[in-house]
Design a protein around this motif. Structure first.
Motif, PDB file in Angstrom:
ATOM      1  N   SER A  36     139.704  19.122  58.638  1.00 50.29           N
ATOM      2  CA  SER A  36     139.900  18.784  60.053  1.00 50.29           C
ATOM      3  C   SER A  36     140.484  19.965  60.815  1.00 50.29           C
ATOM      4  O   SER A  36     140.062  20.250  61.941  1.00 50.29           O
ATOM      5  N   ALA A  37     141.442  20.668  60.241  1.00 49.77           N
ATOM      6  CA  ALA A  37     142.022  21.834  60.914  1.00 49.77           C
ATOM      7  C   ALA A  37     140.971  22.927  61.096  1.00 49.77           C
ATOM      8  O   ALA A  37     140.910  23.562  62.155  1.00 49.77           O
ATOM      9  N   TYR A  38     140.134  23.124  60.086  1.00 47.39           N
ATOM     10  CA  TYR A  38     139.083  24.141  60.165  1.00 47.39           C
ATOM     11  C   TYR A  38     138.137  23.831  61.324  1.00 47.39           C
ATOM     12  O   TYR A  38     137.797  24.717  62.113  1.00 47.39           O
ATOM     13  N   LEU A  39     137.739  22.578  61.442  1.00 54.03           N
ATOM     14  CA  LEU A  39     136.827  22.186  62.522  1.00 54.03           C
ATOM     15  C   LEU A  39     137.496  22.272  63.892  1.00 54.03           C
ATOM     16  O   LEU A  39     136.906  22.792  64.848  1.00 54.03           O
ATOM     17  N   LEU A  40     138.716  21.751  64.001  1.00 50.69           N
ATOM     18  CA  LEU A  40     139.415  21.783  65.286  1.00 50.69           C
ATOM     19  C   LEU A  40     139.689  23.214  65.733  1.00 50.69           C
ATOM     20  O   LEU A  40     139.466  23.565  66.904  1.00 50.69           O
ATOM     21  N   LEU A  41     140.159  24.062  64.821  1.00 50.22           N
ATOM     22  CA  LEU A  41     140.405  25.461  65.179  1.00 50.22           C
ATOM     23  C   LEU A  41     139.113  26.164  65.579  1.00 50.22           C
ATOM     24  O   LEU A  41     139.102  26.973  66.512  1.00 50.22           O
ATOM     25  N   SER A  42     138.034  25.863  64.876  1.00 51.29           N
ATOM     26  CA  SER A  42     136.743  26.472  65.217  1.00 51.29           C
ATOM     27  C   SER A  42     136.332  26.101  66.635  1.00 51.29           C
ATOM     28  O   SER A  42     135.819  26.934  67.388  1.00 51.29           O
ATOM     29  N   ARG A  43     136.560  24.842  67.003  1.00 47.28           N
ATOM     30  CA  ARG A  43     136.187  24.393  68.346  1.00 47.28           C
ATOM     31  C   ARG A  43     137.075  25.026  69.408  1.00 47.28           C
ATOM     32  O   ARG A  43     136.608  25.465  70.453  1.00 47.28           O
ATOM     33  N   ILE A  44     138.380  25.075  69.129  1.00 51.14           N
ATOM     34  CA  ILE A  44     139.310  25.688  70.084  1.00 51.14           C
ATOM     35  C   ILE A  44     138.994  27.180  70.228  1.00 51.14           C
ATOM     36  O   ILE A  44     139.028  27.718  71.335  1.00 51.14           O
ATOM     37  N   SER A  56     139.058  14.792  71.907  1.00 53.96           N
ATOM     38  CA  SER A  56     138.548  13.452  71.620  1.00 53.96           C
ATOM     39  C   SER A  56     137.083  13.330  72.021  1.00 53.96           C
ATOM     40  O   SER A  56     136.255  12.823  71.256  1.00 53.96           O
ATOM     41  N   ALA A  57     136.761  13.817  73.205  1.00 51.75           N
ATOM     42  CA  ALA A  57     135.375  13.763  73.674  1.00 51.75           C
ATOM     43  C   ALA A  57     134.475  14.656  72.823  1.00 51.75           C
ATOM     44  O   ALA A  57     133.342  14.287  72.499  1.00 51.75           O
ATOM     45  N   ALA A  58     134.961  15.822  72.441  1.00 47.00           N
ATOM     46  CA  ALA A  58     134.158  16.776  71.678  1.00 47.00           C
ATOM     47  C   ALA A  58     133.828  16.272  70.278  1.00 47.00           C
ATOM     48  O   ALA A  58     132.732  16.511  69.771  1.00 47.00           O
ATOM     49  N   PHE A  59     134.769  15.574  69.664  1.00 48.99           N
ATOM     50  CA  PHE A  59     134.584  15.139  68.280  1.00 48.99           C
ATOM     51  C   PHE A  59     134.276  13.651  68.132  1.00 48.99           C
ATOM     52  O   PHE A  59     133.942  13.204  67.045  1.00 48.99           O
ATOM     53  N   GLY A  60     134.431  12.893  69.214  1.00 41.88           N
ATOM     54  CA  GLY A  60     134.198  11.458  69.115  1.00 41.88           C
ATOM     55  C   GLY A  60     135.260  10.764  68.267  1.00 41.88           C
ATOM     56  O   GLY A  60     134.984   9.771  67.598  1.00 41.88           O
ATOM     57  N   LEU A  61     136.479  11.292  68.311  1.00 42.71           N
ATOM     58  CA  LEU A  61     137.592  10.725  67.543  1.00 42.71           C
ATOM     59  C   LEU A  61     138.589  10.087  68.492  1.00 42.71           C
ATOM     60  O   LEU A  61     138.741  10.527  69.631  1.00 42.71           O
ATOM     61  N   ASN A 137     120.942  20.968  63.577  1.00 44.44           N
ATOM     62  CA  ASN A 137     122.248  20.706  64.176  1.00 44.44           C
ATOM     63  C   ASN A 137     122.152  20.494  65.678  1.00 44.44           C
ATOM     64  O   ASN A 137     122.772  19.581  66.228  1.00 44.44           O
ATOM     65  N   ARG A 138     121.377  21.312  66.366  1.00 48.98           N
ATOM     66  CA  ARG A 138     121.229  21.166  67.820  1.00 48.98           C
ATOM     67  C   ARG A 138     120.570  19.830  68.180  1.00 48.98           C
ATOM     68  O   ARG A 138     120.957  19.187  69.160  1.00 48.98           O
ATOM     69  N   ASP A 139     119.587  19.421  67.389  1.00 49.56           N
ATOM     70  CA  ASP A 139     118.934  18.133  67.661  1.00 49.56           C
ATOM     71  C   ASP A 139     119.882  16.964  67.406  1.00 49.56           C
ATOM     72  O   ASP A 139     119.896  15.985  68.161  1.00 49.56           O
ATOM     73  N   VAL A 140     120.696  17.064  66.345  1.00 44.99           N
ATOM     74  CA  VAL A 140     121.699  16.020  66.088  1.00 44.99           C
ATOM     75  C   VAL A 140     122.692  15.982  67.244  1.00 44.99           C
ATOM     76  O   VAL A 140     123.040  14.905  67.747  1.00 44.99           O
ATOM     77  N   GLU A 141     123.146  17.149  67.677  1.00 50.86           N
ATOM     78  CA  GLU A 141     124.099  17.218  68.789  1.00 50.86           C
ATOM     79  C   GLU A 141     123.511  16.653  70.076  1.00 50.86           C
ATOM     80  O   GLU A 141     124.196  15.949  70.821  1.00 50.86           O
ATOM     81  N   ARG A 142     122.252  16.948  70.328  1.00 51.40           N
ATOM     82  CA  ARG A 142     121.582  16.408  71.527  1.00 51.40           C
ATOM     83  C   ARG A 142     121.505  14.885  71.436  1.00 51.40           C
ATOM     84  O   ARG A 142     121.794  14.178  72.402  1.00 51.40           O
ATOM     85  N   TYR A 143     121.146  14.382  70.270  1.00 52.74           N
ATOM     86  CA  TYR A 143     121.054  12.937  70.048  1.00 52.74           C
ATOM     87  C   TYR A 143     122.418  12.275  70.237  1.00 52.74           C
ATOM     88  O   TYR A 143     122.535  11.214  70.839  1.00 52.74           O
ATOM     89  N   ASP A 144     123.466  12.933  69.709  1.00 47.58           N
ATOM     90  CA  ASP A 144     124.831  12.400  69.771  1.00 47.58           C
ATOM     91  C   ASP A 144     125.484  12.630  71.136  1.00 47.58           C
ATOM     92  O   ASP A 144     126.439  11.948  71.492  1.00 47.58           O
ATOM     93  N   GLY A 145     124.967  13.605  71.889  1.00 51.36           N
ATOM     94  CA  GLY A 145     125.541  13.893  73.196  1.00 51.36           C
ATOM     95  C   GLY A 145     126.778  14.769  73.146  1.00 51.36           C
ATOM     96  O   GLY A 145     127.524  14.854  74.124  1.00 51.36           O
ATOM     97  N   ARG A 146     127.019  15.422  72.017  1.00 48.92           N
ATOM     98  CA  ARG A 146     128.194  16.286  71.886  1.00 48.92           C
ATOM     99  C   ARG A 146     127.784  17.651  71.340  1.00 48.92           C
ATOM    100  O   ARG A 146     127.963  17.935  70.172  1.00 48.92           O
ATOM    101  N   PRO A 147     127.241  18.513  72.206  1.00 51.29           N
ATOM    102  CA  PRO A 147     126.821  19.832  71.726  1.00 51.29           C
ATOM    103  C   PRO A 147     128.011  20.711  71.326  1.00 51.29           C
ATOM    104  O   PRO A 147     129.075  20.610  71.925  1.00 51.29           O
ATOM    105  N   TRP A 148     127.798  21.514  70.321  1.00 49.31           N
ATOM    106  CA  TRP A 148     128.804  22.489  69.888  1.00 49.31           C
ATOM    107  C   TRP A 148     128.569  23.770  70.666  1.00 49.31           C
ATOM    108  O   TRP A 148     127.427  24.229  70.754  1.00 49.31           O
ATOM    109  N   PRO A 149     129.613  24.370  71.223  1.00 44.55           N
ATOM    110  CA  PRO A 149     129.409  25.613  71.964  1.00 44.55           C
ATOM    111  C   PRO A 149     128.987  26.738  71.022  1.00 44.55           C
ATOM    112  O   PRO A 149     129.519  26.896  69.931  1.00 44.55           O
ATOM    113  N   ARG A 150     127.975  27.463  71.420  1.00 52.22           N
ATOM    114  CA  ARG A 150     127.488  28.594  70.642  1.00 52.22           C
ATOM    115  C   ARG A 150     127.447  29.813  71.539  1.00 52.22           C
ATOM    116  O   ARG A 150     127.225  29.708  72.724  1.00 52.22           O
ATOM    117  N   SER A 151     127.634  30.987  70.924  1.00 51.44           N
ATOM    118  CA  SER A 151     127.587  32.215  71.727  1.00 51.44           C
ATOM    119  C   SER A 151     126.183  32.662  71.982  1.00 51.44           C
ATOM    120  O   SER A 151     125.234  32.291  71.461  1.00 51.44           O
TER     121      SER A 151
END
Length: 151
Positions: A36-44, A56-61, A137-151
């Motif tokens: 969880s820390a790895y994922l949260l830090l990666s997002r931040i 909460s919105a980004a992870f659906g938690l 991953n992008r298609d799953v994110e689109r389906y879920d409505g929570r895209p991960w930011p990419r550079s």
């Protein structure tokens, strides 16, 4: 359906298991971040400081789960609470120098593990796999409505 989708489900299940075994934070090595820390830090790291609401919105938690996770991260010194740089009311979580150091170290170890496993793959095969995995991953994110930011 004429697509071999069951094969993808099966292989994805195994990939989740194998990646879990390869990553140092999953093996519980001393000093490594938990999942969880790895994922949260990666997002931040990707988005910059984030409030509990944005996390909460980004992870659906739910907020209570994030409060527990971020409290552990605060105790570990890998995040800090800062005033909203944009002047908002909610305080935000920012990655600390220690959090950056540990995230960078864990990511490098994960990459080394993957490189060992894929040592016999050509650059073209690795690129093709990365492209297809990114598409999934992008298609799953689109389906879920929570895209991960990419550079």
């Amino acid at each position: 359906m004429d697509k071999p989708t069951p094969l993808i489900e099966f292989e994805a299940m195994l990939l989740g298991r194998h990646i879990h075994l390869l990553t140092p934070h999953a093996r519980g090595l001393h000093g490594r971040l938990d999942r969880s820390a790895y994922l949260l830090l990666s997002r931040i790291r990707a988005e910059g400081p984030m409030s509990i609401g944005r996390l909460s919105a980004a992870f659906g938690l739910d907020v209570s789960t994030l409060n527990r996770q971020t409290a552990a991260m605060l105790r570990a010194g890998i995040v800090e609470r800062i005033p909203d740089p944009d002047g908002g009311v909610a305080r935000k979580f920012a990655i600390t120098a220690e959090g950056e150091r540990r995230l960078t170290a864990d990511r490098a170890e994960n990459i080394r593990g993957l490189e060992k496993v894929m040592a016999d793959w050509t650059s073209e095969e690795v690129t093709e796999f990365a492209t297809l995995l990114s598409r999934l991953n992008r298609d799953v994110e689109r389906y879920d409505g929570r895209p991960w930011p990419r550079s």
